[in-house]
Write a protein that holds these residues in place. Structure first.
Motif, PDB file in Angstrom:
ATOM      1  N   TYR A 173       0.829  -1.217   0.000  1.00 19.09           N
ATOM      2  CA  TYR A 173       0.000   0.000   0.000  1.00 19.09           C
ATOM      3  C   TYR A 173       0.860   1.262   0.000  1.00 19.09           C
ATOM      4  O   TYR A 173       0.795   2.082  -0.924  1.00 19.09           O
ATOM      5  CB  TYR A 173      -0.937  -0.033   1.208  1.00 19.09           C
ATOM      6  CG  TYR A 173      -1.596   1.270   1.573  1.00 19.09           C
ATOM      7  CD1 TYR A 173      -2.308   2.009   0.633  1.00 19.09           C
ATOM      8  CD2 TYR A 173      -1.531   1.768   2.876  1.00 19.09           C
ATOM      9  CE1 TYR A 173      -2.923   3.204   0.973  1.00 19.09           C
ATOM     10  CE2 TYR A 173      -2.151   2.946   3.235  1.00 19.09           C
ATOM     11  CZ  TYR A 173      -2.840   3.667   2.281  1.00 19.09           C
ATOM     12  OH  TYR A 173      -3.451   4.849   2.626  1.00 19.09           O
ATOM     13  N   ILE A 174       1.701   1.429   1.007  1.00 20.15           N
ATOM     14  CA  ILE A 174       2.549   2.619   1.057  1.00 20.15           C
ATOM     15  C   ILE A 174       3.647   2.535   0.013  1.00 20.15           C
ATOM     16  O   ILE A 174       3.935   3.503  -0.687  1.00 20.15           O
ATOM     17  CB  ILE A 174       3.137   2.803   2.474  1.00 20.15           C
ATOM     18  CG1 ILE A 174       2.019   3.085   3.484  1.00 20.15           C
ATOM     19  CG2 ILE A 174       4.163   3.934   2.493  1.00 20.15           C
ATOM     20  CD1 ILE A 174       2.492   3.162   4.930  1.00 20.15           C
ATOM     21  N   ARG A 210       0.050  -3.226  -8.695  1.00 21.11           N
ATOM     22  CA  ARG A 210       0.255  -1.867  -8.187  1.00 21.11           C
ATOM     23  C   ARG A 210       1.514  -1.223  -8.750  1.00 21.11           C
ATOM     24  O   ARG A 210       1.661   0.006  -8.702  1.00 21.11           O
ATOM     25  CB  ARG A 210       0.376  -1.895  -6.662  1.00 21.11           C
ATOM     26  CG  ARG A 210      -0.924  -2.083  -5.911  1.00 21.11           C
ATOM     27  CD  ARG A 210      -0.651  -2.222  -4.434  1.00 21.11           C
ATOM     28  NE  ARG A 210      -1.858  -2.114  -3.623  1.00 21.11           N
ATOM     29  CZ  ARG A 210      -1.955  -2.534  -2.382  1.00 21.11           C
ATOM     30  NH1 ARG A 210      -0.901  -3.088  -1.788  1.00 21.11           N
ATOM     31  NH2 ARG A 210      -3.078  -2.398  -1.698  1.00 21.11           N
ATOM     32  N   VAL A 211       2.441  -2.015  -9.247  1.00 21.80           N
ATOM     33  CA  VAL A 211       3.717  -1.493  -9.729  1.00 21.80           C
ATOM     34  C   VAL A 211       3.510  -0.840 -11.090  1.00 21.80           C
ATOM     35  O   VAL A 211       2.914  -1.443 -11.994  1.00 21.80           O
ATOM     36  CB  VAL A 211       4.763  -2.615  -9.821  1.00 21.80           C
ATOM     37  CG1 VAL A 211       6.082  -2.088 -10.364  1.00 21.80           C
ATOM     38  CG2 VAL A 211       4.963  -3.258  -8.448  1.00 21.80           C
ATOM     39  N   ASN A 268      -4.844   6.977  -6.074  1.00 24.06           N
ATOM     40  CA  ASN A 268      -5.899   6.562  -7.003  1.00 24.06           C
ATOM     41  C   ASN A 268      -6.523   5.292  -6.432  1.00 24.06           C
ATOM     42  O   ASN A 268      -5.916   4.605  -5.614  1.00 24.06           O
ATOM     43  CB  ASN A 268      -5.363   6.379  -8.424  1.00 24.06           C
ATOM     44  CG  ASN A 268      -4.404   5.216  -8.551  1.00 24.06           C
ATOM     45  OD1 ASN A 268      -4.782   4.063  -8.358  1.00 24.06           O
ATOM     46  ND2 ASN A 268      -3.151   5.510  -8.898  1.00 24.06           N
ATOM     47  N   PRO A 269      -7.752   4.957  -6.848  1.00 23.62           N
ATOM     48  CA  PRO A 269      -8.449   3.825  -6.221  1.00 23.62           C
ATOM     49  C   PRO A 269      -7.694   2.509  -6.291  1.00 23.62           C
ATOM     50  O   PRO A 269      -7.772   1.692  -5.362  1.00 23.62           O
ATOM     51  CB  PRO A 269      -9.771   3.765  -6.997  1.00 23.62           C
ATOM     52  CG  PRO A 269     -10.011   5.175  -7.434  1.00 23.62           C
ATOM     53  CD  PRO A 269      -8.639   5.706  -7.768  1.00 23.62           C
ATOM     54  N   GLY A 270      -6.942   2.280  -7.366  1.00 23.78           N
ATOM     55  CA  GLY A 270      -6.225   1.028  -7.502  1.00 23.78           C
ATOM     56  C   GLY A 270      -5.108   0.848  -6.497  1.00 23.78           C
ATOM     57  O   GLY A 270      -4.655  -0.280  -6.274  1.00 23.78           O
ATOM     58  N   LEU A 271      -4.653   1.930  -5.877  1.00 22.48           N
ATOM     59  CA  LEU A 271      -3.557   1.858  -4.901  1.00 22.48           C
ATOM     60  C   LEU A 271      -4.056   1.869  -3.465  1.00 22.48           C
ATOM     61  O   LEU A 271      -3.257   1.922  -2.533  1.00 22.48           O
ATOM     62  CB  LEU A 271      -2.595   3.031  -5.106  1.00 22.48           C
ATOM     63  CG  LEU A 271      -1.854   3.100  -6.439  1.00 22.48           C
ATOM     64  CD1 LEU A 271      -0.905   4.299  -6.444  1.00 22.48           C
ATOM     65  CD2 LEU A 271      -1.086   1.818  -6.714  1.00 22.48           C
TER      66      LEU A 271
END
Length: 323
Positions: free
Chosen positions: A11-12, A40-41, A176-179
């Motif tokens: 997350y972070i 996420r990458v 953003n929502p994906g993260l």
């Protein structure tokens, strides 16, 4: 310059990777994907799956990608779990860091940014927590973060490695929502879960010595936190041999009741909380003094509480769509 970002699929960590690449820095992600997600990458950023406990693999990645700086976020981070499994936490958070630092110094890497935590302070009896406030951690998690700071600082002094330890306060929101944070371990997602299950949010104690009787915390938007990492990384690059220990917060306290009221307002729910007994070890107030990072790096949080909650809510709905 190329930065290895351990835990960069979390997350972070993913927010840090995005902030670094958007700032024009080259990045490589190293993550065991135990809690992180490859999606996420950012596209074009190499992702190497591996553990910091694997020193040979770390050394190969440093060499193959010609890494010149490291941002270390990979860690176990649940306080309750750390109480139940202290050996697991010391193995990953301290021994994993030692192995990583050994590889870093042997490879001649020049800069090291360490993800620490306000948990190192324990239960400080002060209005604002400065970097000089005594550290008395109350969990194995907090102990491992403090031990990590000692290890990073000692390595820097012995080898010339430029170091920064960043003590995060309460992190929320999403770029953003994906993260967004998909775990339900912190107050904001815990309230979201209760609301969407048609249950009242829980307040753990309303008899603390605070204006409304509930605990007060300092909340920081994860995008601001990520930008603080960019500022720290660039400061180390431009000042060899530097040693920084910095709080990352807004310097503003928000009570649990105020947070739940704001979440209700942002999400459109109107569900009063239920008060339940205190949790052991919860301090009444933990709010950062964020003056030093502004002086040292010129960084200051830009996003407010409603930004945190609204972006976190968008992320929650992205990962938990309502029927």
């Amino acid at each position: 310059m190329t930065w290895l970002i351990t835990g960069g699929a979390g997350y972070i960590g993913a927010h840090v990777v995005h902030a670094m690449t958007e700032a024009g820095e080259r990045a490589v992600v190293y993550d065991d994907l135990s809690t992180g997600f490859a999606e996420r990458v950012p596209r074009g950023v190499p992702l190497v799956e591996g553990s910091t406990l694997d020193g040979d693999r770390v050394a190969r990645v440093l060499a193959e990608h010609e890494v010149t700086g490291v941002v270390h976020l990979a860690a176990k981070k649940q306080v309750g779990e750390s109480v139940e499994q202290p050996l697991l936490y010391y193995r990953h958070n301290v021994e994993g860091l030692r192995i990583l630092l050994e590889a870093v110094t042997e490879a001649g890497v020049g800069s090291f940014v360490f993800s620490s935590s306000a948990a190192v302070y324990g239960m400080p009896d002060v209005d604002l927590v400065t970097e000089e406030t005594p550290c008395v951690p109350m969990s194995p998690y907090g102990e491992t973060k403090l031990a990590g700071e000692w290890l990073v600082r000692a390595t820097g002094r012995a080898t010339g490695l430029s170091t920064a330890s960043l003590r995060y306060f309460n992190v929320a929101g999403a770029a953003n929502p994906g993260l967004a944070d998909v775990g339900v371990f912190n107050l904001v997602p815990m309230v979201f879960e209760r609301l969407t299950e048609d249950k009242p949010p829980l307040v753990f104690g309303d008899d603390y010595p605070t204006p409304d009787g509930t605990c007060i915390r300092d909340y920081i938007h994860v995008a601001d936190l990520a930008e603080a990492h960019v500022a720290a990384a660039r400061a180390l690059r431009s000042s060899p041999g530097r040693d920084l220990t910095l709080n990352i917060g807004r310097g503003e306290g928000v009570s649990v009741r105020e947070m739940i009221d704001t979440i209700n307002a942002v999400t459109g729910y109107d569900r009063p909380p239920t008060v339940v007994p205190r949790r052991p070890g919860d301090p009444a107030r933990v709010v950062a003094s964020a003056d030093r990072i502004t002086t040292e790096l010129g960084w200051k949080a830009r996003r407010d509480l409603r930004d945190m909650i609204s972006t976190a809510w968008q992320g929650w709905l992205h990962h938990h769509p309502r029927s």
